[in-house]
Design a protein around this motif. Structure first.
Motif, PDB file in Angstrom:
ATOM      1  N   VAL A  96       0.846  -1.200   0.000  1.00  0.00           N
ATOM      2  CA  VAL A  96       0.000   0.000   0.000  1.00  0.00           C
ATOM      3  C   VAL A  96       0.876   1.242   0.000  1.00  0.00           C
ATOM      4  CG1 VAL A  96      -1.751   1.274   1.288  1.00  0.00           C
ATOM      5  CG2 VAL A  96      -1.874  -1.193   1.158  1.00  0.00           C
ATOM      6  N   SER A  97       1.982   1.204   0.749  1.00  0.00           N
ATOM      7  CA  SER A  97       2.855   2.386   0.809  1.00  0.00           C
ATOM      8  C   SER A  97       3.492   2.674  -0.547  1.00  0.00           C
ATOM      9  CB  SER A  97       3.934   2.206   1.874  1.00  0.00           C
ATOM     10  OG  SER A  97       4.724   1.077   1.591  1.00  0.00           O
ATOM     11  N   THR A  98       3.820   1.639  -1.314  1.00  0.00           N
ATOM     12  CA  THR A  98       4.371   1.832  -2.661  1.00  0.00           C
ATOM     13  C   THR A  98       3.337   2.487  -3.564  1.00  0.00           C
ATOM     14  OG1 THR A  98       5.830  -0.067  -2.419  1.00  0.00           O
ATOM     15  CG2 THR A  98       5.359   0.650  -4.659  1.00  0.00           C
ATOM     16  N   MET A  99       2.112   2.006  -3.489  1.00  0.00           N
ATOM     17  CA  MET A  99       1.048   2.575  -4.318  1.00  0.00           C
ATOM     18  C   MET A  99       0.775   4.018  -3.910  1.00  0.00           C
ATOM     19  SD  MET A  99      -0.897   2.105  -6.870  1.00  0.00           S
ATOM     20  CE  MET A  99      -0.659   0.371  -7.118  1.00  0.00           C
ATOM     21  N   TRP A 100       0.799   4.276  -2.622  1.00  0.00           N
ATOM     22  CA  TRP A 100       0.575   5.636  -2.109  1.00  0.00           C
ATOM     23  C   TRP A 100       1.662   6.562  -2.638  1.00  0.00           C
ATOM     24  CZ3 TRP A 100       2.986   9.200   1.072  1.00  0.00           C
ATOM     25  CH2 TRP A 100       2.175  10.163   1.646  1.00  0.00           C
ATOM     26  N   ARG A 101       2.929   6.089  -2.590  1.00  0.00           N
ATOM     27  CA  ARG A 101       4.068   6.878  -3.076  1.00  0.00           C
ATOM     28  C   ARG A 101       3.942   7.124  -4.579  1.00  0.00           C
ATOM     29  NH1 ARG A 101       7.680   3.458  -1.053  1.00  0.00           N
ATOM     30  NH2 ARG A 101       7.383   4.090   1.083  1.00  0.00           N
ATOM     31  N   LEU A 102       3.508   6.106  -5.322  1.00  0.00           N
ATOM     32  CA  LEU A 102       3.337   6.243  -6.763  1.00  0.00           C
ATOM     33  C   LEU A 102       2.311   7.329  -7.073  1.00  0.00           C
ATOM     34  CD1 LEU A 102       3.229   3.451  -9.329  1.00  0.00           C
ATOM     35  CD2 LEU A 102       1.414   5.115  -9.349  1.00  0.00           C
ATOM     36  N   CYS A 103       1.184   7.300  -6.358  1.00  0.00           N
ATOM     37  CA  CYS A 103       0.131   8.305  -6.597  1.00  0.00           C
ATOM     38  C   CYS A 103       0.619   9.707  -6.239  1.00  0.00           C
ATOM     39  CB  CYS A 103      -1.118   7.964  -5.792  1.00  0.00           C
ATOM     40  SG  CYS A 103      -1.977   6.517  -6.409  1.00  0.00           S
ATOM     41  N   ARG A 104       1.322   9.837  -5.134  1.00  0.00           N
ATOM     42  CA  ARG A 104       1.788  11.152  -4.683  1.00  0.00           C
ATOM     43  C   ARG A 104       2.931  11.687  -5.528  1.00  0.00           C
ATOM     44  NH1 ARG A 104      -0.065  13.919   0.312  1.00  0.00           N
ATOM     45  NH2 ARG A 104      -1.692  12.540   0.979  1.00  0.00           N
ATOM     46  N   LYS A 105       4.009  10.897  -5.632  1.00  0.00           N
ATOM     47  CA  LYS A 105       5.238  11.399  -6.256  1.00  0.00           C
ATOM     48  C   LYS A 105       5.242  11.285  -7.773  1.00  0.00           C
ATOM     49  CE  LYS A 105       8.201  10.800  -2.272  1.00  0.00           C
ATOM     50  NZ  LYS A 105       9.414  10.210  -1.735  1.00  0.00           N
ATOM     51  N   ASP A 106       4.834  10.132  -8.296  1.00  0.00           N
ATOM     52  CA  ASP A 106       4.923   9.916  -9.734  1.00  0.00           C
ATOM     53  C   ASP A 106       3.768  10.559 -10.498  1.00  0.00           C
ATOM     54  OD1 ASP A 106       7.201   8.476  -9.242  1.00  0.00           O
ATOM     55  OD2 ASP A 106       6.173   6.553  -9.199  1.00  0.00           O
ATOM     56  N   LEU A 107       2.585  10.533  -9.921  1.00  0.00           N
ATOM     57  CA  LEU A 107       1.422  11.082 -10.618  1.00  0.00           C
ATOM     58  C   LEU A 107       1.067  12.491 -10.139  1.00  0.00           C
ATOM     59  CD1 LEU A 107      -0.850   7.910 -10.750  1.00  0.00           C
ATOM     60  CD2 LEU A 107       0.622   8.826 -12.533  1.00  0.00           C
ATOM     61  N   GLY A 108       1.662  12.928  -9.048  1.00  0.00           N
ATOM     62  CA  GLY A 108       1.396  14.278  -8.538  1.00  0.00           C
ATOM     63  C   GLY A 108      -0.013  14.443  -8.006  1.00  0.00           C
ATOM     64  N   MET A 109      -0.620  13.356  -7.588  1.00  0.00           N
ATOM     65  CA  MET A 109      -1.991  13.411  -7.086  1.00  0.00           C
ATOM     66  C   MET A 109      -1.985  13.437  -5.568  1.00  0.00           C
ATOM     67  SD  MET A 109      -3.847  10.683  -9.507  1.00  0.00           S
ATOM     68  CE  MET A 109      -4.026  10.970 -11.235  1.00  0.00           C
ATOM     69  N   ILE A 110      -2.979  14.059  -5.019  1.00  0.00           N
ATOM     70  CA  ILE A 110      -3.130  14.083  -3.575  1.00  0.00           C
ATOM     71  C   ILE A 110      -4.454  13.422  -3.247  1.00  0.00           C
ATOM     72  CG2 ILE A 110      -3.253  15.528  -1.528  1.00  0.00           C
ATOM     73  CD1 ILE A 110      -1.685  17.627  -3.127  1.00  0.00           C
ATOM     74  N   PRO A 111      -4.428  12.153  -2.851  1.00  0.00           N
ATOM     75  CA  PRO A 111      -5.672  11.451  -2.567  1.00  0.00           C
ATOM     76  C   PRO A 111      -6.337  11.999  -1.310  1.00  0.00           C
ATOM     77  CG  PRO A 111      -3.797  10.057  -2.097  1.00  0.00           C
ATOM     78  CD  PRO A 111      -3.270  11.316  -2.671  1.00  0.00           C
ATOM     79  N   TYR A 112      -7.611  12.131  -1.391  1.00  0.00           N
ATOM     80  CA  TYR A 112      -8.353  12.602  -0.231  1.00  0.00           C
ATOM     81  C   TYR A 112      -9.748  12.026  -0.280  1.00  0.00           C
ATOM     82  CZ  TYR A 112     -10.742  15.838  -3.357  1.00  0.00           C
ATOM     83  OH  TYR A 112     -11.478  16.371  -4.365  1.00  0.00           O
ATOM     84  N   LYS A 113     -10.442  12.114   0.836  1.00  0.00           N
ATOM     85  CA  LYS A 113     -11.813  11.643   0.909  1.00  0.00           C
ATOM     86  C   LYS A 113     -12.678  12.842   1.236  1.00  0.00           C
ATOM     87  CE  LYS A 113     -14.711   8.343   3.346  1.00  0.00           C
ATOM     88  NZ  LYS A 113     -14.745   7.315   4.389  1.00  0.00           N
ATOM     89  N   LYS A 114     -13.699  13.059   0.447  1.00  0.00           N
ATOM     90  CA  LYS A 114     -14.601  14.173   0.725  1.00  0.00           C
ATOM     91  C   LYS A 114     -15.331  13.900   2.022  1.00  0.00           C
ATOM     92  CE  LYS A 114     -15.782  16.435  -3.546  1.00  0.00           C
ATOM     93  NZ  LYS A 114     -16.833  16.769  -4.483  1.00  0.00           N
ATOM     94  N   GLN A 115     -15.411  14.925   2.828  1.00  0.00           N
ATOM     95  CA  GLN A 115     -16.095  14.764   4.099  1.00  0.00           C
ATOM     96  C   GLN A 115     -17.406  15.535   4.058  1.00  0.00           C
ATOM     97  OE1 GLN A 115     -13.416  15.894   7.192  1.00  0.00           O
ATOM     98  NE2 GLN A 115     -12.120  14.107   6.867  1.00  0.00           N
ATOM     99  N   ARG A 116     -18.458  14.888   4.489  1.00  0.00           N
ATOM    100  CA  ARG A 116     -19.770  15.518   4.489  1.00  0.00           C
ATOM    101  C   ARG A 116     -19.917  16.343   5.746  1.00  0.00           C
ATOM    102  NH1 ARG A 116     -24.151  11.126   3.474  1.00  0.00           N
ATOM    103  NH2 ARG A 116     -25.386  12.952   3.050  1.00  0.00           N
ATOM    104  N   ARG A 117     -20.565  17.489   5.600  1.00  0.00           N
ATOM    105  CA  ARG A 117     -20.797  18.351   6.751  1.00  0.00           C
ATOM    106  C   ARG A 117     -22.266  18.740   6.797  1.00  0.00           C
ATOM    107  NH1 ARG A 117     -16.973  23.325   7.047  1.00  0.00           N
ATOM    108  NH2 ARG A 117     -18.337  23.646   8.813  1.00  0.00           N
ATOM    109  N   GLN A 118     -22.714  19.016   7.978  1.00  0.00           N
ATOM    110  CA  GLN A 118     -24.085  19.452   8.147  1.00  0.00           C
ATOM    111  C   GLN A 118     -24.142  20.949   7.844  1.00  0.00           C
ATOM    112  OE1 GLN A 118     -25.505  18.749  12.057  1.00  0.00           O
ATOM    113  NE2 GLN A 118     -27.519  19.615  11.691  1.00  0.00           N
ATOM    114  N   THR A 119     -25.108  21.351   7.021  1.00  0.00           N
ATOM    115  CA  THR A 119     -25.240  22.778   6.708  1.00  0.00           C
ATOM    116  C   THR A 119     -26.329  23.387   7.597  1.00  0.00           C
ATOM    117  OG1 THR A 119     -26.839  22.294   4.972  1.00  0.00           O
ATOM    118  CG2 THR A 119     -24.532  22.474   4.317  1.00  0.00           C
ATOM    119  N   LEU A 120     -26.219  24.676   7.787  1.00  0.00           N
ATOM    120  CA  LEU A 120     -27.201  25.371   8.617  1.00  0.00           C
ATOM    121  C   LEU A 120     -28.399  25.782   7.770  1.00  0.00           C
ATOM    122  CD1 LEU A 120     -24.857  27.715  10.662  1.00  0.00           C
ATOM    123  CD2 LEU A 120     -25.873  25.579  11.399  1.00  0.00           C
TER     124      LEU A 120
END
Length: 142
Positions: A96-120
Motif C-alpha cells: 500500500v505504501s508503494t502505491m501511495w508513493r506512486l500516486c503522490r510522487k509519480d502522478l502528482g496526485m493528492i488522494p483525499y476523501k470528501k467529508q460531508r458536513r451538516q449545513t445550517l
C-alpha cells in the motif's frame, strides 16, 4: 574536503603508500584532511585479507515503480477517480505504501476523501443570530 576526490582515487593513494612500509597510523597523518582514519584502516584490512583494491558495487534493488506501472495506474485512475489505493495495490501485487508513493510522487496526485458536513438551515441561522444579540454590550464606536 574528502568528498571532492572519488573514493577509488583515495583507495589507490592509500594502497600506494601502504606497501612502502607505511603503517596505517603514518598514512592517516600523511593524508590528514584528504582521507578519514576509518577509510585508511578499512582499505588496508580489505587489502590484507582479500587482496582487493576495489569496493564491492552496491546491490540496490530495482524500483517497483516502473514507467509501465505508472502508466497503468494513471489509466485506472482516469477511468475511475474514486479508486481505492488499497485495491489498486492488491491488483498490482505491491504494498500500500508503494502505491501511495506512486500516486503522490509519480502522478502528482493528492488522494483525499470528501467529508460531508451538516449545513445550517435559514431557521438555525436566525436562531443563532438571536443568541448573539443579547450577549453584546453597546458597540464602542456607537
Amino acid at each position: 574536503m574528502s568528498n571532492m576526490m572519488p573514493e577509488q582515487s583515495r583507495r589507490e593513494i592509500i594502497l600506494g603508500l601502504f606497501p612502502k612500509g607505511g603503517a596505517a597510523k603514518n598514512i592517516v597523518t600523511k593524508l590528514k584532511g584528504v582521507v578519514g582514519q576509518s577509510m585508511v584502516f578499512k582499505t588496508i584490512k580489505d587489502f590484507k585479507e582479500k587482496d582487493k583494491t576495489k569496493r564491492k558495487p552496491s546491490t540496490c534493488q530495482a524500483s517497483i515503480r516502473t514507467r509501465p506501472m505508472v502508466k497503468r495506474i494513471r489509466e485506472k485512475i482516469r477511468r475511475d477517480p474514486r479508486r481505492s489505493i488499497r485495491k489498486m495495490a492488491k491488483e498490482e501485487s505491491v504494498s500500500v505504501s508503494t502505491m501511495w508513493r506512486l500516486c503522490r510522487k509519480d502522478l502528482g496526485m493528492i488522494p483525499y476523501k470528501k467529508q460531508r458536513r451538516q449545513t445550517l438551515s435559514n431557521a438555525t441561522k436566525v436562531k443563532r443570530q438571536g443568541h448573539n444579540l443579547g450577549n453584546h454590550q453597546s458597540e464602542p464606536w456607537d
